[in-house]
Structures are given as structure tokens and as C-alpha cells.
Design a protein around this motif. Structure first.
Motif, short mmCIF file in Angstrom:
data_model
loop_
_atom_site.label_atom_id
_atom_site.label_comp_id
_atom_site.label_asym_id
_atom_site.label_seq_id
_atom_site.Cartn_x
_atom_site.Cartn_y
_atom_site.Cartn_z
N ARG A 126 48.57 52.96 -14.81
CA ARG A 126 48.30 54.29 -13.62
C ARG A 126 46.85 54.67 -13.62
NH1 ARG A 126 52.88 56.10 -16.30
NH2 ARG A 126 51.76 57.76 -17.52
N LYS A 127 46.01 54.39 -14.62
CA LYS A 127 44.75 54.93 -14.58
C LYS A 127 43.88 53.62 -13.95
CE LYS A 127 44.60 58.91 -17.02
NZ LYS A 127 44.25 60.14 -16.40
N GLY A 128 44.46 52.71 -13.57
CA GLY A 128 43.80 51.63 -13.01
C GLY A 128 43.21 50.42 -13.93
N PHE A 129 43.87 50.56 -15.25
CA PHE A 129 43.21 49.38 -16.27
C PHE A 129 44.35 48.54 -16.25
CE2 PHE A 129 41.07 53.38 -17.30
CZ PHE A 129 39.86 53.05 -17.60
N ASP A 130 43.63 47.18 -16.76
CA ASP A 130 44.45 46.10 -16.77
C ASP A 130 44.78 45.59 -18.13
OD1 ASP A 130 42.14 44.94 -17.11
OD2 ASP A 130 42.12 43.54 -15.73
N ALA A 131 44.16 46.34 -19.24
CA ALA A 131 44.45 46.06 -20.68
C ALA A 131 44.16 47.27 -21.57
CB ALA A 131 43.36 44.96 -21.21
N VAL A 132 44.86 47.25 -22.62
CA VAL A 132 44.68 48.25 -23.58
C VAL A 132 44.04 47.39 -24.78
CG1 VAL A 132 46.18 49.92 -22.86
CG2 VAL A 132 46.96 48.27 -24.65
N GLU A 133 43.32 48.20 -25.57
CA GLU A 133 42.82 47.46 -27.06
C GLU A 133 43.01 48.57 -28.13
OE1 GLU A 133 38.62 46.30 -26.65
OE2 GLU A 133 38.98 45.09 -24.47
N LEU A 134 42.89 47.92 -29.15
CA LEU A 134 43.03 48.68 -30.30
C LEU A 134 42.18 48.18 -31.55
CD1 LEU A 134 45.26 47.25 -32.49
CD2 LEU A 134 46.66 48.20 -30.95
N ALA A 135 41.92 48.84 -32.66
CA ALA A 135 41.23 48.22 -33.86
C ALA A 135 42.43 48.53 -34.98
CB ALA A 135 40.13 48.84 -34.16
N VAL A 136 42.40 47.42 -35.79
CA VAL A 136 43.24 47.83 -37.05
C VAL A 136 42.50 47.20 -38.25
CG1 VAL A 136 44.30 45.56 -36.59
CG2 VAL A 136 45.75 47.13 -37.86
N HIS A 137 42.50 47.81 -39.21
CA HIS A 137 41.89 47.33 -40.50
C HIS A 137 42.64 46.08 -41.15
CE1 HIS A 137 38.91 50.53 -41.23
NE2 HIS A 137 39.75 51.29 -40.36
N GLU A 138 41.91 45.21 -41.69
CA GLU A 138 42.43 44.21 -42.34
C GLU A 138 43.72 44.49 -43.55
OE1 GLU A 138 42.03 40.70 -41.89
OE2 GLU A 138 41.17 41.32 -39.98
N PHE A 139 43.40 45.55 -44.24
CA PHE A 139 44.50 45.87 -45.11
C PHE A 139 45.99 45.96 -44.59
CE2 PHE A 139 42.68 49.80 -44.21
CZ PHE A 139 43.84 50.75 -44.17
N ASN A 140 45.73 46.38 -43.47
CA ASN A 140 47.19 46.79 -42.85
C ASN A 140 48.04 45.68 -42.10
OD1 ASN A 140 49.06 48.41 -41.67
ND2 ASN A 140 47.81 50.03 -40.74
N SER A 153 46.59 40.09 -29.14
CA SER A 153 45.72 39.12 -29.91
C SER A 153 44.37 39.57 -30.35
CB SER A 153 45.79 37.86 -29.22
OG SER A 153 44.93 38.30 -27.91
N THR A 154 43.92 38.84 -31.37
CA THR A 154 42.35 39.21 -31.92
C THR A 154 41.47 38.84 -30.94
OG1 THR A 154 43.35 39.08 -34.14
CG2 THR A 154 40.93 38.95 -33.62
N SER A 155 40.46 39.57 -30.40
CA SER A 155 39.51 39.27 -29.67
C SER A 155 38.07 39.58 -30.05
CB SER A 155 39.43 39.87 -28.12
OG SER A 155 39.24 41.42 -28.54
N LEU A 156 38.09 40.25 -31.32
CA LEU A 156 36.65 40.35 -32.11
C LEU A 156 37.09 40.68 -33.41
CD1 LEU A 156 33.65 41.06 -32.10
CD2 LEU A 156 34.39 43.50 -31.56
N ARG A 157 36.54 40.21 -34.60
CA ARG A 157 36.67 40.70 -35.70
C ARG A 157 35.45 41.08 -36.21
NH1 ARG A 157 40.56 37.11 -39.15
NH2 ARG A 157 40.52 38.28 -41.02
N ARG A 158 35.29 42.39 -36.81
CA ARG A 158 34.29 42.96 -37.42
C ARG A 158 34.20 42.76 -38.75
NH1 ARG A 158 30.85 46.93 -35.51
NH2 ARG A 158 32.42 47.33 -33.54
N MET A 159 33.19 42.37 -39.52
CA MET A 159 33.22 41.90 -40.90
C MET A 159 32.06 42.92 -41.40
SD MET A 159 33.69 37.92 -40.57
CE MET A 159 34.03 37.46 -42.20
N THR A 160 32.46 43.05 -42.74
CA THR A 160 31.39 43.78 -43.78
C THR A 160 30.93 43.14 -44.83
OG1 THR A 160 32.44 45.77 -43.09
CG2 THR A 160 31.21 45.99 -45.18
N ARG A 161 29.86 43.30 -45.34
CA ARG A 161 29.33 42.59 -46.54
C ARG A 161 28.57 43.94 -47.44
NH1 ARG A 161 24.66 37.99 -47.68
NH2 ARG A 161 24.83 38.24 -49.96
N ARG A 162 29.20 44.20 -48.55
CA ARG A 162 28.70 45.30 -49.16
C ARG A 162 27.22 44.89 -49.88
NH1 ARG A 162 32.04 49.46 -50.28
NH2 ARG A 162 34.34 48.95 -49.51
#
Length: 165
Positions: A126-140, A153-162
Motif C-alpha cells: 500500500r505504501k508503494g514498496f515491492d519488498a520487506v526486509e528484516l534482520a535476525v540474529h544467528e542464535f535464533n 531469503s538471506t541477502s546479506l550476512r553481517r559477521m563479527t570478530r571479537r
């Protein structure tokens, strides 16, 4: 379990306490899995003014799954229009992000999450968008399985190095 039909509707300010309960359940999951990233707030899980702003829109909304008679809430999806700024290799991009998503633990696997996703998609269309996105933590893993089952589907994977201190 046979549940009476639920309504997916936009939250109202009168839902505030129940929204806080849902956010608290979501926040507890994150705190338990990643105490290094998440902490228990001193007060309410979300400020009333913040929730009122999301409800007011127009570039945000909180959708809720509610029992029509009692107005008892079983889940929520927070939708926010985000703008990704232009850079030399990418044009500006506007998208709808599902920023928070939760179904009460005792109400899962009954189609409520799917109904919330479908209505989030309708809101975006209704707002004129053709997709929705979300982020989810790997533990979930449970959430990842659900999101994949409803077509994400996954389009980006953000990784962390402590780093050592």
C-alpha cells in the motif's frame, strides 16, 4: 488447539501495556542468548512516546494479532520505512524493515506469524514498496526457519570478530 479467528490490525495507544509484554518476551530471548549485546531495561521495555510515534506513522506501524472480542494480543510486527543513502556504487534505496517481530511462546505454530507477515507485506505494498526486509540474529534458529518457510531469503550476512582488549 482450536482458536477463534484472530484479527491483524494496527496497534493503538491503548495496546501499550500488552505491547510492552510482547516486547519483554522478545527482549528476554535476546538477553538470554546474547547478554553481551542486550540488557534488561530499568523500566518499561519501550517508552510510551516511542511506541506512540511508531503507531502514529506515517512511515511506521505496529501490527498486532488480536482476539477480536477481548483485544488480547498474541503477536506483533513493527514496520519502519528506512532510507539507505546513496553512495558512489549504489543509488538511494528506501525499504520497509520488519524491525521487531514476536508471537507469544504459547501461541506459536498456529499461523499467527504467517498472518502478521502477510499483513506486513500488504502494508508495504500500500505504501508503494515491492519488498520487506528484516534482520535476525544467528542464535535464533527457530526464527530463521520460520522466515525461510514464509519466503524470506538471506541477502546479506553481517559477521563479527571479537577483539582482545
Amino acid at each position: 488447539m482450536n482458536r477463534p479467528p484472530l484479527t491483524i490490525r494496527q496497534a493503538t495507544e491503548s495496546d501499550f501495556e500488552q505491547l510492552c509484554d510482547l516486547f519483554a518476551e522478545l527482549d528476554a530471548l535476546h538477553r538470554e542468548a546474547r547478554p553481551d549485546l542486550f540488557r534488561k531495561p530499568a523500566g518499561l521495555p519501550r517508552e510510551r512516546a516511542h511506541i506512540a510515534g511508531l503507531i502514529a506513522g506515517p512511515e511506521s506501524a505496529i501490527l498486532v494479532a488480536a482476539d477480536p472480542g477481548s483485544r488480547h494480543l498474541h503477536g506483533l510486527a513493527t514496520l519502519i520505512v528506512r532510507t539507505m543513502p546513496e553512495n558512489p556504487v549504489r543509488p538511494e534505496r528506501r525499504l520497509v524493515e520488519i524491525d521487531n517481530f514476536v508471537v507469544r511462546k504459547d501461541a506459536r505454530r498456529q499461523g499467527i506469524g504467517t498472518m502478521l507477515i502477510e499483513q506486513a507485506e500488504c502494508w508495504a505494498l500500500r505504501k508503494g514498496f515491492d519488498a520487506v526486509e528484516l534482520a535476525v540474529h544467528e542464535f535464533n534458529a527457530e526464527a530463521m526457519r520460520f522466515y525461510e518457510a514464509v519466503g524470506f531469503s538471506t541477502s546479506l550476512r553481517r559477521m563479527t570478530r571479537r577483539l582482545s582488549a
